[in-house]
Design an enzyme around this catalytic site. Structure first.
Site, PDB file in Angstrom:
ATOM      1  N   ASN A 284     -12.276  -3.266   0.002  1.00 12.93           N
ATOM      2  CA  ASN A 284     -11.188  -3.470   0.959  1.00 12.93           C
ATOM      3  C   ASN A 284     -11.748  -3.654   2.360  1.00 12.93           C
ATOM      4  O   ASN A 284     -12.141  -4.750   2.730  1.00 12.93           O
ATOM      5  CB  ASN A 284     -10.216  -2.285   0.904  1.00 12.93           C
ATOM      6  CG  ASN A 284      -9.144  -2.374   1.962  1.00 12.93           C
ATOM      7  OD1 ASN A 284      -8.506  -3.408   2.100  1.00 12.93           O
ATOM      8  ND2 ASN A 284      -8.961  -1.326   2.734  1.00 12.93           N
ATOM      9  N   GLU A 285     -11.843  -2.599   3.144  1.00  9.21           N
ATOM     10  CA  GLU A 285     -12.362  -2.714   4.512  1.00  9.21           C
ATOM     11  C   GLU A 285     -13.789  -2.160   4.549  1.00  9.21           C
ATOM     12  O   GLU A 285     -14.089  -1.208   5.265  1.00  9.21           O
ATOM     13  CB  GLU A 285     -11.451  -1.986   5.494  1.00  9.21           C
ATOM     14  CG  GLU A 285     -10.129  -2.717   5.724  1.00  9.21           C
ATOM     15  CD  GLU A 285      -9.246  -2.021   6.751  1.00  9.21           C
ATOM     16  OE1 GLU A 285      -9.473  -0.819   7.019  1.00  9.21           O
ATOM     17  OE2 GLU A 285      -8.337  -2.672   7.288  1.00  9.21           O
TER      18      GLU A 285
ATOM     19  N   CYS B  80      -6.605   1.064   2.134  1.00  5.36           N
ATOM     20  CA  CYS B  80      -7.464   2.249   2.118  1.00  5.36           C
ATOM     21  C   CYS B  80      -7.201   3.136   0.918  1.00  5.36           C
ATOM     22  O   CYS B  80      -8.040   3.957   0.552  1.00  5.36           O
ATOM     23  CB  CYS B  80      -7.280   3.024   3.418  1.00  5.36           C
ATOM     24  SG  CYS B  80      -7.786   2.096   4.886  1.00  5.36           S
TER      25      CYS B  80
ATOM     26  N   GLU C 131       0.861  -1.179   0.000  1.00  8.25           N
ATOM     27  CA  GLU C 131       0.000   0.000   0.000  1.00  8.25           C
ATOM     28  C   GLU C 131       0.893   1.224   0.000  1.00  8.25           C
ATOM     29  O   GLU C 131       1.935   1.242   0.672  1.00  8.25           O
ATOM     30  CB  GLU C 131      -0.932   0.032   1.211  1.00  8.25           C
ATOM     31  CG  GLU C 131      -1.733   1.319   1.272  1.00  8.25           C
ATOM     32  CD  GLU C 131      -3.066   1.185   1.975  1.00  8.25           C
ATOM     33  OE1 GLU C 131      -3.910   2.072   1.790  1.00  8.25           O
ATOM     34  OE2 GLU C 131      -3.267   0.203   2.693  1.00  8.25           O
TER      35      GLU C 131
END
Length: 682
Positions: A391-392, A260, A52
């Protein structure tokens, strides 16, 4: 009376001697490896890495460009630059966007539309601009660096000079260009550093009056730039020392580009893969979502140039032998930030982007996006097998969007495996435990191939939960532990450290992941990278500054598991294991068989500060070799860390042991992670 006292004393003494003898006997732990009881195959993707762009992971890190804001596209267009006046020189700087240079093919939104206009009135000793680099510019003595620039000038015979200077202003590398013409053109020269310097600055100097337009002012280490002999055009690459650390792990997969980063603070800052391919000079720069995320580490000069884009991620995966695993935005911004949603009736472009990505990775050169890949230099498919949707994310809004993606992907590409999420760590997002329970209830109906779980918790939790997946339902998707790291000071705490306690307790947890290899098929630590002076989050697996990079002790734990997975999980039974505390044993053990090497691999973590004696026995083997390889990672100091100054303070050591029977005695050192590789014939 005396006889009674003597009798009592003798009895007490006998009991003490008996208890002492019991203690001595129980101190020898028994480990029984049943080579005939194969429980599950170990996935080739069991251990991977997760990239990331946080902590200057791309620009200023893995991506080896040394000039910050090289294309003057930052919102503050001269951020990273300052005016340079020497010997009474006078001039003006202005960032313009009329008649910019356009070169090469672009596939996303318009990218590089600004350039720097330099007017020199009095050249003095030279007028120009200075670039500060990414917390300075790192140069190594004797190494070559490729400087390139797009430039034009209405002044006849206009030229420029470049300098790299140390902290004292001494020139340590220099070069010049002459006869810059009136039309945009790329110019390239090579310079050699006379000195090693971590904090160099770059000067671009105009030495005569006139007008000069410049763009894509770029400097790369020669060792990270491949030169195309037919065009003399540098194809910028990645930092060699960092790539080596990745390749040395032999990871099973590479998850990218986040995290993120995929979601964005809002949807305007989401990751859009089409903006990251095509001609590098035309890719659209974007503000990094970690720019001002943490008040304790504001990093307002943090942007993404996308020099490291999706094509480069795929090529990197191929070069280090890892399966590519891209994660796609599912129409939701980060739910820890704005939580912005795309309305369901407007989801089509997001879904189509994902279908186009699969075509870019796997399509023939006769397809639109397969041709785009080929035009960039890779006609062969990348053989993409899996892709993440979101993703989250959490909640019903995630499920309804996932369904749209899954239906479209499976209809066109049924072979592609899907990765779904369970939000973030249950302990750090609203109603986490209930949300995860809800998501699992949905995933068991929708049946994606993998479900991604995240754990950012105190070190003790990892030690106390080595059995976390023992009782998980096997009737459903397989598990991807996609982000985890022990937090020594608390989640997102700037005091977190990559210390030995965190790494050791993570090792104990990983033995539990591997022991559940029938369910847990992929794992990776997060985050991957941290710049020593430009980080936002810690701990991180690999650290670097402008001159060097090193693996944390957590890196060595990950690497040892990744290099020693085995092919099949074996039964490993233990008895008489000392207690560490009321929640954990002092020793965690698991075992695999390496079919190719013909070796049993035993992984043992001793979290106590005592030597633990063991007797290792084998069942269902016809022969045990008389010599074994021993790999040990240990330190007596749980607070110890590796660092730039001591990069291998805690690092693996290797030795061999000899024995003369199938029953082996072995002493596991205090506070250690040990791997035994023992030749056997089943």
């Amino acid at each position: 009376m005396f006889e009674k006292i003597l009798l009592k004393f003798t009895s007490v003494l006998f009991i003490c001697i008996f208890l002492a003898s019991v203690s001595v006997v129980s101190a020898q732990t028994k480990i029984i490896i049943n080579a005939g009881k194969e429980i599950a195959p170990i996935s080739k993707t069991m251990y991977g890495i997760f990239f990331e762009d946080i902590n200057f992971g791309a620009d200023g890190g893995l991506y080896s460009e040394l000039i910050k804001n090289r294309s003057f596209e930052f919102p503050e267009s001269l951020m990273g630059w300052s005016e340079l006046k020497t010997g009474g020189s006078q001039g003006n700087l202005a960032v313009k966007n009329d008649d910019p240079f356009i070169t090469g093919k672009t596939y996303g939104e318009p990218g590089n539309i600004h350039y720097l206009h330099i007017e020199v009135e009095n050249s003095g000793w030279g007028y120009g601009i200075t670039n500060e680099g990414f917390r300075g510019i790192g140069l190594h003595e004797g190494k070559k660096y490729w400087f390139s620039i797009f430039a034009r000038s209405s002044t006849v015979n206009m030229g420029l000079k470049i300098e790299l200077v140390d902290n004292d202003g001494q020139v340590i590398a220099e070069g010049s260009l002459d006869n810059i013409g009136k039309d945009w053109a790329r110019h390239i020269i090579s310079v050699t550093a006379k000195k090693t310097e971590a904090k160099a600055k770059f000067n671009l100097i105009v030495s005569r009056p006139g007008v000069l337009d410049v763009d894509m002012v770029s400097l790369f280490p020669e060792e990270s730039a491949v030169i195309d002999a037919s065009t003399s055009k540098p194809i910028p690459g990645l930092r060699k020392d960092i790539v080596k650390l990745l390749a040395d792990m032999k990871p099973g997969f590479l998850r990218f580009p986040g995290g993120c980063i995929v979601e964005g603070h809002d949807l305007s800052l989401r990751y859009q893969w089409k903006n990251t391919i095509g001609e590098i000079s035309q890719r659209k720069l974007i503000k990094n979502r970690w720019n001002t995320e943490f008040q304790h580490r504001l990093t307002e000069d943090y942007y993404q140039s996308y020099g490291l884009g999706y094509y480069e991620f795929f090529v990197l995966s191929e070069q280090i032998g890892a399966e590519p695993m891209p994660i796609q935005n599912c129409g939701m911004a980060c739910q820890f930030n704005t939580g912005e949603l795309v309305e369901m009736e407007n989801m089509s472009p997001y879904v189509q982007d994902t279908l186009d990505l699969i075509e870019f990775a796997n399509g023939s050169i006769d397809t639109k996006w397969g041709k785009a890949r080929a035009d960039m230099g890779h006609p062969e498919p990348f053989n993409l097998k899996m892709i993440g949707v979101g993703n989250e994310q959490w909640g019903p809004q995630y499920i309804e969007r996932y369904k749209v993606f899954a239906e479209a992907i499976k209809a066109k590409y049924p072979e592609i495996q899907l990765v779904a999420a369970t939000g973030s760590d249950a302990t750090i997002f609203p109603n986490g435990a209930k949300e995860i329970e809800y998501l699992w209830s949905q995933w068991r109906q929708l049946n994606p191939e993998f479900v991604d779980e995240h754990f950012y918790r105190r070190p003790e939790w990892f030690l106390e939960n080595t059995d976390f997946y023992d009782d998980y339902d096997r009737n459903g998707p397989e598990v991807f532990v996609g982000e985890y790291a022990a937090q020594s000071g608390g989640v997102a705490n700037p005091d977190n450290r990559n210390n030995w306690k965190c790494a050791l307790y993570e090792a104990a947890f990983i033995t539990g992941l591997e022991r559940n290899a029938d369910l847990v098929r992929m794992t990776c630590y997060a985050p991957l990278f941290g710049h020593e002076e430009a980080w936002q989050w810690r701990p991180d697996m690999i650290w670097f500054d402008n001159l060097s990079a090193y693996g944390s002790v957590n890196y060595y734990v990950q690497k040892l598991f990744s290099l020693n997975p085995g092919t099949t999980l074996l039964s490993a039974q233990t008895s008489d294991v000392p207690n560490f505390n009321d929640k954990s044993k002092a020793l965690t053990v698991n075992s695999t068989f390496d079919e190719e090497a013909g070796e049993v691999i035993i992984k043992v973590v001793n979290v106590s500060n005592q030597v633990i004696e063991s007797a290792i026995e084998f069942q269902n083997v016809s022969k045990v070799g008389l010599q074994a390889k021993v790999i040990t990672l240990s330190s007596k100091d749980l607070d110890a860390v590796d660092s730039i100054d001591e990069p291998k303070k805690i690092s693996p050591t290797q030795s061999t042991i000899s024995f003369d029977s199938s029953s082996i005695s072995f002493e596991f050192s205090p506070l250690s992670f040990t791997i035994l590789r023992i030749p056997v014939e089943k």
